[in-house]
Design a protein around this motif. Structure first.
Motif, short mmCIF file in Angstrom:
data_model
loop_
_atom_site.label_atom_id
_atom_site.label_comp_id
_atom_site.label_asym_id
_atom_site.label_seq_id
_atom_site.Cartn_x
_atom_site.Cartn_y
_atom_site.Cartn_z
N HIS A 34 -7.24 -0.92 -9.69
CA HIS A 34 -8.62 -1.65 -10.08
C HIS A 34 -9.92 -0.63 -10.60
O HIS A 34 -10.16 -1.14 -11.84
CB HIS A 34 -8.99 -3.77 -10.74
CG HIS A 34 -9.90 -3.35 -9.56
ND1 HIS A 34 -9.81 -3.34 -7.60
CD2 HIS A 34 -11.56 -3.41 -9.22
CE1 HIS A 34 -10.88 -3.45 -7.11
NE2 HIS A 34 -12.02 -3.02 -7.62
N HIS A 83 -8.48 2.61 -11.24
CA HIS A 83 -8.28 3.57 -12.10
C HIS A 83 -8.39 3.37 -13.19
O HIS A 83 -7.71 3.35 -14.26
CB HIS A 83 -6.56 3.23 -12.15
CG HIS A 83 -6.41 3.97 -10.39
ND1 HIS A 83 -4.72 3.83 -9.56
CD2 HIS A 83 -7.59 4.01 -9.33
CE1 HIS A 83 -5.23 3.94 -8.66
NE2 HIS A 83 -6.00 4.03 -8.14
N THR A 84 -9.90 2.99 -13.68
CA THR A 84 -10.35 3.47 -15.42
C THR A 84 -10.99 4.96 -14.75
O THR A 84 -11.64 5.20 -14.21
CB THR A 84 -10.92 2.12 -15.23
OG1 THR A 84 -11.93 3.12 -14.67
CG2 THR A 84 -10.64 0.90 -15.40
N ASP A 109 -17.73 7.99 -21.74
CA ASP A 109 -17.50 7.42 -22.10
C ASP A 109 -18.45 6.40 -21.68
O ASP A 109 -17.91 5.01 -22.47
CB ASP A 109 -16.89 7.26 -19.95
CG ASP A 109 -16.24 6.03 -19.31
OD1 ASP A 109 -15.38 6.26 -20.16
OD2 ASP A 109 -16.37 5.68 -19.03
N TYR A 137 -12.35 1.08 -26.92
CA TYR A 137 -12.60 1.95 -25.66
C TYR A 137 -11.63 2.40 -25.65
O TYR A 137 -11.16 3.98 -24.84
CB TYR A 137 -13.58 1.13 -24.63
CG TYR A 137 -13.52 1.65 -22.97
CD1 TYR A 137 -14.47 2.36 -23.05
CD2 TYR A 137 -12.74 1.54 -22.58
CE1 TYR A 137 -14.54 3.10 -22.08
CE2 TYR A 137 -13.13 2.18 -21.44
CZ TYR A 137 -13.57 3.28 -20.75
OH TYR A 137 -13.99 3.81 -19.71
N HIS A 138 -10.24 1.65 -25.48
CA HIS A 138 -8.79 1.64 -24.98
C HIS A 138 -8.62 2.83 -26.07
O HIS A 138 -7.74 3.20 -24.85
CB HIS A 138 -8.56 0.43 -24.29
CG HIS A 138 -8.95 -0.42 -23.42
ND1 HIS A 138 -8.19 0.04 -22.22
CD2 HIS A 138 -9.86 -1.45 -23.42
CE1 HIS A 138 -9.42 -0.92 -21.29
NE2 HIS A 138 -10.23 -2.38 -22.35
N LYS A 154 -5.98 7.25 -21.22
CA LYS A 154 -5.41 7.45 -20.30
C LYS A 154 -5.65 9.03 -20.18
O LYS A 154 -5.47 10.43 -19.61
CB LYS A 154 -4.32 7.61 -19.89
CG LYS A 154 -3.83 7.65 -18.13
CD LYS A 154 -2.82 6.65 -17.56
CE LYS A 154 -2.14 7.40 -16.53
NZ LYS A 154 -0.69 6.52 -15.66
N CYS A 181 -8.40 10.91 -20.77
CA CYS A 181 -9.12 10.88 -19.76
C CYS A 181 -8.56 12.23 -18.48
O CYS A 181 -8.60 13.51 -18.26
CB CYS A 181 -8.62 9.89 -19.03
SG CYS A 181 -9.86 9.49 -17.20
#
Length: 308
Positions: free
Chosen positions: A54, A56-57, A121, A132-133, A138, A141
């Motif tokens: 959890h 892994h953001t 971020d 945001y997503h 990913k 990132c």
């Protein structure tokens, strides 16, 4: 050609600290304790982020890599410093000097990019929460991380490559506790004009870009926060940025003090200690002690081990 080959075998003497036996032992104990806490704190944070899915953001991925680079910085500087406290021979070969500077430059350049990425971020999380997503996907990132390490490696290799073109025929005493680029320029009998030009061409744009990214991100964050009607919302927004803001403030104050016009003597050593040794020590505590998610994970792990 013979002169160039000779330059590659030169040994320098790091003159940074006292020769007083009692002070050397005391300093060894202090810096050894700092080194242990730094490595355990940073690598512990990396392990924690890696283990807990959890976390892994994007924010925690950047934070984990920041902790990894702080460990790299500490490992580049402190072991040689500790060795010199216990030894009368404070020599370092040219090759060792270049390796030390390479990893230091790599870590500090990566830190600049990572702090800028973390600021962006936070900007997206506070100013564009609904997007945001998609804005911090990913894929983006991973691209930012790859870009950071490619740029940092290239930046380090460029400076090391141009340092190797210099020949050193003056004093072999470096008035510092590690191999830094500007003290080496003072020992060179080759004109370091091209090397200085490389700093303006490569290093200055990196600093301008990363500082501008951080400043713009926080300007937009502050503007958004002050528009919030809820005190609770403002408090939550400030709390999510507090750790990063403190870390950025300390890092860039020290950086700007350190890269000011370089003076003869050891006047830059206190700033260098803070910049290369103390900041890597502080960062895991700054981020962990003010982060509820990290604290909760640590509490869970401690409970598991206590129950066992």
């Amino acid at each position: 050609m013979a002169k160039e080959n000779h330059s590659l075998t030169i040994e320098f003497i790091l003159m940074g600290f006292t020769d007083h036996p009692v002070l050397k032992i005391l300093l060894f104990l202090v810096f050894f304790a700092i080194y242990l806490i730094t490595i355990v704190g940073n690598l512990g944070l990396v392990a924690l982020i890696f283990i807990k899915r959890h976390l892994h953001t994007p924010l925690y991925i950047f934070l984990g890599n920041l902790a990894l680079m702080d460990s790299c910085c500490s490992c580049a500087i402190t072991p040689k410093l500790l060795e010199n406290f216990l030894s009368t021979n404070r020599k370092i070969s040219l090759n060792e000097c270049m390796v030390q500077f390479y990893f230091l430059c790599l870590a500090e350049t990566a830190d600049c990019f990572l702090l800028a990425a973390m600021a962006y971020d936070r900007y997206v999380a506070i100013c564009r929460p609904l997007q945001y997503h998609t804005m911090m996907s990913k894929k983006l990132c991973i691209q930012m991380m790859l870009g950071t390490f490619i740029a940092s490696n290239l930046h380090s290799m460029i400076h090391v490559g141009f340092l190797l073109r210099l020949t050193f025929c003056r004093s072999n005493q470096i008035d510092h506790f590690f191999c830094d680029i500007l003290p080496l320029y003072r020992l060179s009998c080759t004109d370091p004009y091209i090397n200085e030009l490389m700093i303006y061409i490569f290093s200055m744009p990196i600093q301008i870009f990363t500082i501008a990214t951080v400043l713009l991100s926080y300007i937009y964050i502050l503007a958004t926060v002050f528009k919030m009607k809820s005190k609770e919302g403002r408090g939550k927004a400030f709390s999510t940025c507090a750790s990063h803001f403190v870390s950025v403030l300390i890092f860039y104050i020290c950086l700007l003090m350190y890269i000011r016009p370089f003076e003869e003597g050891n006047k830059d050593i206190p700033v260098a200690i803070f910049y290369t040794i103390v900041i890597p020590l502080l960062n895991p505590f700054i981020y962990s002690l003010r982060n509820k998610e990290v604290i909760n994970v640590l509490k869970k792990i401690m409970r598991i081990y206590i129950l066992k």
